[in-house]
Design a protein around this motif. Structure first.
Motif, mmCIF file in Angstrom:
data_model
loop_
_atom_site.group_PDB
_atom_site.id
_atom_site.type_symbol
_atom_site.label_atom_id
_atom_site.label_comp_id
_atom_site.label_asym_id
_atom_site.label_seq_id
_atom_site.Cartn_x
_atom_site.Cartn_y
_atom_site.Cartn_z
ATOM 1 N N ASN A 32 1.607 6.085 -0.870
ATOM 2 C CA ASN A 32 1.043 4.742 -0.975
ATOM 3 C C ASN A 32 2.071 3.701 -0.588
ATOM 4 O OD1 ASN A 32 -1.604 5.005 -1.925
ATOM 5 N ND2 ASN A 32 -0.947 5.212 -4.033
ATOM 6 N N GLY A 33 1.681 2.790 0.293
ATOM 7 C CA GLY A 33 2.461 1.591 0.509
ATOM 8 C C GLY A 33 3.744 1.689 1.298
ATOM 9 N N ARG A 34 4.080 2.842 1.821
ATOM 10 C CA ARG A 34 5.293 2.889 2.644
ATOM 11 C C ARG A 34 5.220 4.012 3.656
ATOM 12 N NH1 ARG A 34 10.273 5.553 2.262
ATOM 13 N NH2 ARG A 34 10.367 7.281 0.816
#
Length: 71
Positions: A32-34
């Protein structure tokens, strides 16, 4: 415990990952998110992993977390 509850528990244990079951029944997790750098991939980290069952996915997620901490 039903399968959705188990996946919910797994998601809580690994909040940095999005976890789901495909229409074919295979389990998947993606970060998630990177996005990983090429160096991180070369060092053995994975953006997305899959597994046959919950236990196998949990083990692969633990391995990824350990590998990330080792970097």
């Amino acid at each position: 415990m039903s399968t959705p509850a188990i996946l919910e528990d797994l998601q809580k244990a690994f909040p940095g990952w999005r976890i789901w079951r495909s229409s074919a029944g295979r389990l998947w997790a993606t970060r998630n998110g990177r996005r990983l750098s090429q160096q991180e991939v070369d060092d053995g980290l994975c953006q997305t992993i899959d597994a046959d069952d919950v236990a196998q996915l949990a083990e692969r997620l633990k391995e990824q977390e350990a590998a990330e901490q080792a970097l």
